[in-house]
Design a protein around this motif. Structure first.
Motif, short mmCIF file in Angstrom:
data_model
loop_
_atom_site.label_atom_id
_atom_site.label_comp_id
_atom_site.label_asym_id
_atom_site.label_seq_id
_atom_site.Cartn_x
_atom_site.Cartn_y
_atom_site.Cartn_z
N MET A 5 0.98 -1.17 0.09
CA MET A 5 0.14 0.03 0.04
C MET A 5 0.84 1.31 0.05
O MET A 5 0.64 2.29 -0.81
N LEU A 6 2.00 1.13 0.70
CA LEU A 6 2.98 2.28 0.85
C LEU A 6 3.59 2.67 -0.55
O LEU A 6 3.55 3.63 -1.01
N GLU A 7 3.90 1.42 -1.05
CA GLU A 7 4.33 1.66 -2.57
C GLU A 7 3.52 2.18 -3.65
O GLU A 7 3.73 3.02 -4.27
N ARG A 8 2.35 1.71 -3.46
CA ARG A 8 1.39 2.33 -4.49
C ARG A 8 1.07 3.64 -4.24
O ARG A 8 0.94 4.34 -5.16
N ARG A 9 0.97 3.94 -3.09
CA ARG A 9 0.51 5.51 -2.74
C ARG A 9 1.96 6.44 -3.02
O ARG A 9 1.52 7.39 -3.35
N ALA A 10 3.20 5.92 -2.74
CA ALA A 10 4.28 6.62 -3.21
C ALA A 10 4.24 6.75 -4.73
O ALA A 10 4.38 8.05 -5.17
N MET A 11 3.85 5.73 -5.45
CA MET A 11 3.71 5.92 -6.96
C MET A 11 2.71 6.76 -7.29
O MET A 11 2.84 7.58 -8.18
N GLY A 12 1.70 6.63 -6.64
CA GLY A 12 0.37 7.72 -6.93
C GLY A 12 0.97 9.06 -6.83
O GLY A 12 0.67 9.97 -7.67
N ALA A 13 1.53 9.51 -5.72
CA ALA A 13 1.99 10.92 -5.44
C ALA A 13 3.01 11.24 -6.60
O ALA A 13 3.08 12.38 -7.15
N GLU A 14 3.65 10.33 -6.90
CA GLU A 14 4.69 10.66 -7.97
C GLU A 14 4.11 10.99 -9.35
O GLU A 14 4.40 12.00 -10.00
N GLN A 15 3.21 10.51 -9.56
CA GLN A 15 2.45 10.38 -10.87
C GLN A 15 1.66 11.75 -10.95
O GLN A 15 1.50 12.58 -11.76
N LEU A 16 0.98 12.11 -9.50
CA LEU A 16 0.20 13.35 -9.44
C LEU A 16 1.30 14.19 -9.46
O LEU A 16 0.97 15.48 -10.14
N MET A 17 2.57 14.42 -9.04
CA MET A 17 3.42 15.51 -8.81
C MET A 17 3.82 15.71 -10.57
O MET A 17 3.86 16.95 -11.07
N SER A 18 4.05 14.80 -11.34
CA SER A 18 4.47 14.65 -12.71
C SER A 18 3.26 15.59 -13.57
O SER A 18 3.42 16.27 -14.31
N ALA A 19 1.71 15.29 -13.18
CA ALA A 19 0.76 15.61 -13.81
C ALA A 19 0.58 17.35 -13.65
O ALA A 19 0.36 17.94 -14.34
N LYS A 20 0.93 17.41 -12.33
CA LYS A 20 0.97 19.00 -11.78
C LYS A 20 2.12 19.92 -12.41
O LYS A 20 1.66 21.06 -12.83
N ILE A 21 3.19 19.33 -12.66
CA ILE A 21 4.28 19.96 -13.31
C ILE A 21 3.87 20.33 -14.65
O ILE A 21 4.16 21.29 -15.20
N THR A 22 3.21 19.32 -15.41
CA THR A 22 2.91 19.60 -16.76
C THR A 22 1.67 20.69 -16.88
O THR A 22 1.86 21.19 -17.56
N GLU A 23 0.76 20.60 -15.66
CA GLU A 23 -0.19 21.53 -15.68
C GLU A 23 0.29 22.83 -15.51
O GLU A 23 -0.02 23.78 -16.12
N PHE A 24 1.11 22.95 -14.69
CA PHE A 24 2.07 24.23 -14.41
C PHE A 24 2.44 24.84 -15.67
O PHE A 24 2.21 26.15 -15.85
N GLY A 25 3.05 24.02 -16.23
CA GLY A 25 3.66 24.49 -17.68
C GLY A 25 2.77 25.01 -18.78
O GLY A 25 2.90 25.93 -19.41
N ALA A 26 1.65 24.14 -18.57
CA ALA A 26 0.57 24.80 -19.65
C ALA A 26 -0.16 25.99 -19.34
O ALA A 26 -0.43 26.69 -20.07
N HIS A 27 -0.29 26.26 -17.82
CA HIS A 27 -0.86 27.45 -17.40
C HIS A 27 0.10 28.47 -17.69
O HIS A 27 -0.50 29.57 -17.96
N LEU A 28 1.42 28.36 -17.57
CA LEU A 28 2.43 29.34 -17.78
C LEU A 28 2.31 29.86 -19.45
O LEU A 28 2.30 30.83 -19.72
N MET A 29 2.08 28.64 -20.31
CA MET A 29 2.35 29.10 -21.62
C MET A 29 0.74 29.83 -22.04
O MET A 29 0.96 30.51 -22.96
#
Length: 63
Positions: A5-29
């Motif tokens: 469960m810890l591993e799945r949650r850590a991977m989910g948090a990593e994926q969310l972070m990646s998505a939010k970084i992409t979203e950040f760039g899109a909003h800047l553009m």
């Protein structure tokens, strides 16, 4: 919480972070600084969650 469960949650948090970084760039553009700031804050929170969960997983593994 078990290790799987810890591993799945850590991977989910990593994926969310990646998505939010992409979203950040899109909003800047698009020139939406307020939305970019929200996405940046969400990415930072997801990174902190990922690091915390990874630390917990490593501590359990090393124990």
């Amino acid at each position: 919480m078990d290790d799987g469960m810890l591993e799945r949650r850590a991977m989910g948090a990593e994926q969310l972070m990646s998505a939010k970084i992409t979203e950040f760039g899109a909003h800047l553009m698009a020139g939406d600084r307020a939305a970019a700031e929200r996405a940046r804050n969400d990415a930072i929170a997801a990174l902190e969650a990922h690091l915390d969960l990874t630390d917990q997983l490593i501590s359990r593994t090393m124990a």
